[in-house]
Design an enzyme around this catalytic site. Structure first.
Site, PDB file in Angstrom:
ATOM      1  N   GLU A  34     -20.904  14.153   2.669  1.00  0.00           N
ATOM      2  CA  GLU A  34     -21.286  14.240   1.257  1.00  0.00           C
ATOM      3  C   GLU A  34     -20.481  13.253   0.394  1.00  0.00           C
ATOM      4  O   GLU A  34     -20.018  13.589  -0.693  1.00  0.00           O
ATOM      5  CB  GLU A  34     -21.129  15.673   0.749  1.00  0.00           C
ATOM      6  CG  GLU A  34     -22.075  16.643   1.426  1.00  0.00           C
ATOM      7  CD  GLU A  34     -21.977  18.056   0.887  1.00  0.00           C
ATOM      8  OE1 GLU A  34     -23.032  18.714   0.764  1.00  0.00           O
ATOM      9  OE2 GLU A  34     -20.858  18.517   0.614  1.00  0.00           O
ATOM     10  N   GLU A  89     -27.756  20.356   6.177  1.00  0.00           N
ATOM     11  CA  GLU A  89     -27.234  21.631   5.696  1.00  0.00           C
ATOM     12  C   GLU A  89     -28.330  22.348   4.921  1.00  0.00           C
ATOM     13  O   GLU A  89     -28.589  22.029   3.761  1.00  0.00           O
ATOM     14  CB  GLU A  89     -26.009  21.426   4.795  1.00  0.00           C
ATOM     15  CG  GLU A  89     -24.786  20.905   5.517  1.00  0.00           C
ATOM     16  CD  GLU A  89     -23.554  20.838   4.610  1.00  0.00           C
ATOM     17  OE1 GLU A  89     -23.568  21.503   3.531  1.00  0.00           O
ATOM     18  OE2 GLU A  89     -22.597  20.138   4.966  1.00  0.00           O
TER      19      GLU A  89
END
Length: 595
Positions: A157, A233
């Site tokens: 991320e 995710e």
């Protein structure tokens, strides 16, 4: 060979849709890994994903730990034995609601490290040294070498944090140069600024989200048309913060979102399939504003995450709903779910012995440090625990407010040995009306650290205090004594002395006090430890730190005790209560209370 094309994934020439789930080996005891992995198979998954937390494996510079709960090699062997593929995410930063996002606390005390997660030379040198140790352990598990690891993550991320794409290229080259030859990938949110800031040309880009799959995959396709759709995710639950409400997600709503992902022809990784527990002091923290780092929100000990496999490895309604969806994408009937370990009968355990923390500082504390201003935890050489800061206020004077600036994260304040208040970060940060009647007054601050921020601009969270003022005047001339908390702390306590003068049979009611009692069991089993009437502190079972409790605040009000921590016969329970307790009794329960 595992390959990636715009149409999807393939293994040995056959199309492969990844039905993956996250299970972090470091949040589950090794004896429980096989049962949890079989539960994933029973839900319909064919792949397991895990992060690798740098700070767990290198707790101090060049001191490495790959044993017990940190035995990554053993875990990867267990995933293969369970018949699962594996995805490994060893990026230096993992987020994961984990202490400092996986970055070691000692980076914050290293004068050669000036910035994190970028091309800072000092930081990159520490990352390279870590990869020199880690990657030779990981590389033999790749499918290219007969193992089961399909993909490895470059960074996590990064589009939520920075724009230093040269840093990402350095990590990718470092993985390749050390023997990682399976595909590399990144994972980010689906918005354009995430994907343009966090991806690497020529490396698979995946997206993270909890809903609106069609929209998310359209955003990915627009920027990365040659990458197959994968949600790395799928947030099927969520985590909790101390003092906030317990978060859950409706099972059918989550199952509908999972079905939408799979109907789009995409691969998926459930985050989390099984959450586990933030044992010891490994729970991280977030901030109300990730862009500024303002508004501190420490994470609770449980990482149940409202996942389909609950904290003790059991079936939930979400498990059954997901199993129904996943069965449509598997060719064979799914195995039946695994049974969980037996539960201990409910009961009470009286903690009959006690030791005041201040009576055993010599046994627990690092060397006393003297400084003009209060040194940080990092400067004192500890990751987490307590620091007793001591100074003086000249007098006579007052009454004036005594204020603590830069508090991270909670302080018990004493003036001439008398408790005068408890201060908290982003809460009450001053004690009013502190008067000095003589030539001076002694000031003691017992500062406790909570988790370091794991996401956003607050990353690199230092612990301790920066300055203390009496009215507008800074106090100087400090001594600091640090007590590191975590596994092994109770082993250093002098419960039995030749004089018997330290351990008390009648517990002091005010904190901070260690309390100890014994639990006798015929056979080990799971249980949930409840502390009604207690305040805030830490709990150990047979020397293993279960984690923090904050009964006075919640939402979590029980701590999961896994069966491998117990033994037939006597088991020791130790509690460090910081605020004070009237009756030092703990309860064994057969169900969790997460709020």
């Amino acid at each position: 060979m595992f390959r990636i094309s715009p149409e999807g994934f393939s293994l040995d020439g056959r199309p492969l849709r990844l039905l993956s789930g996250a299970l972090h080996y470091f949040r589950v005891l090794p004896e429980q890994w096989p049962q949890r992995l079989r539960m994933m198979r029973a839900m319909g998954l064919d792949t397991v994903e895990t992060y690798v937390p740098w700070n767990l494996h290198e707790p101090r510079p060049q001191e490495y730990d790959f044993s017990g709960i940190a035995d990554l090699d053993r875990f990867l062997h267990a995933t293969r034995e369970a018949g699962l593929h594996a995805i490994v995410r060893p990026s230096p930063y993992i987020c994961a609601e984990w202490e400092n996002g996986g970055l070691p606390w000692w980076l914050l005390a290293d004068p050669e490290v000036r910035a994190l997660r970028c091309q800072d030379p000092g930081y990159l040198a520490r990352v390279d040294r870590w990869y020199d140790r880690l990657i030779p352990l990981l590389a033999p598990h790749q499918v290219t070498r007969g193992g089961n690891v399909l993909m490895v993550q470059v960074e996590n991320e990064y589009g939520s944090y920075g724009t230093d794409t040269g840093y990402l290229e350095h990590l990718a080259a470092g993985l390749r140069g050390r023997g990682i030859d399976v595909p590399l990938f990144t994972s980010d949110g689906p918005d354009d600024f995430f994907l343009t800031g966090g991806t690497v040309p020529g490396r698979l880009a995946t997206v993270n989200f909890g809903s609106r799959a069609t929209e998310a995959f359209a955003g990915l396709k627009g920027l990365r048309p040659d990458d197959p759709a994968m949600c790395m995710e799928f947030w099927c639950g969520w985590f909790d913060h101390w003092g906030a409400e317990h978060v859950t997600r409706d099972p059918e709503d989550a199952a509908d979102s999972l079905a939408e992902i799979l109907a789009a022809g995409a691969s998926v990784n459930l985050y989390m399939a099984h959450g586990g527990t933030n044992f010891s002091t490994w729970a991280g923290a977030n901030t109300e504003d990730p862009a500024t780092g303002a508004g501190y929100l420490p994470t609770v000990t449980s990482y149940d995450y409202d996942a389909p496999i609950d904290e003790r490895g059991g079936v939930t309604e979400k498990f059954l709903a997901f199993r129904d969806v996943l069965q449509r994408y598997t060719d064979e009937p799914l195995p039946e779910p695994e049974t969980t370990a037996p539960l201990l009968p409910p009961g009470l355990v009286e903690l009959t012995e006690s030791i005041r923390l201040f009576d055993v500082l010599d046994e627990l504390a690092h060397t006393e440090v003297r400084a003009a201003e209060p040194p940080s935890f990092e400067e004192l050489g500890i990751g987490h625990g307590l620091v007793l800061y001591t100074s003086r206020i000249p007098g006579p004077r007052g009454p004036y407010p005594l204020s603590v600036h830069g508090l991270a994260d909670r302080a018990h304040v004493f003036v001439d040995g008398t408790p005068v208040g408890v201060l908290e970060r982003d809460g009450v940060e001053a004690v009013d009306g502190v008067r000095v009647t003589g030539t001076h007054a002694r000031v003691d601050l017992l500062v406790e650290s909570m988790g370091r921020v794991n996401y956003g601009a607050g990353l690199g969270d230092r612990k301790g205090v920066s300055r203390v003022l009496h009215t507008q005047q800074m106090l100087h001339g400090w001594t600091a004594r640090a007590v590191e908390l975590g596994h092994g702390t109770p082993d250093r306590l002098p419960w039995e002395t030749s004089s018997g003068a330290v351990a008390h049979t009648h517990a002091p009611r005010s904190g901070p006090v260690f309390h100890r009692g014994s639990l006798d069991v015929a056979e080990p089993g799971d249980t949930y430890l409840a502390l009604p009437g207690w305040g805030k502190g830490y709990t150990w079972v047979n020397g293993f730190c279960l984690g923090r409790y904050w009964e006075a605040r919640g939402p979590q009000r029980t701590l999961y005790v896994p069966w491998p921590l117990l033994r037939a016969g006597r088991n020791d329970i130790v509690v460090l209560e910081l605020d004070g307790v009237e009756q030092p009794v703990v309860e064994l329960r057969q169900a969790p209370d997460l709020g």
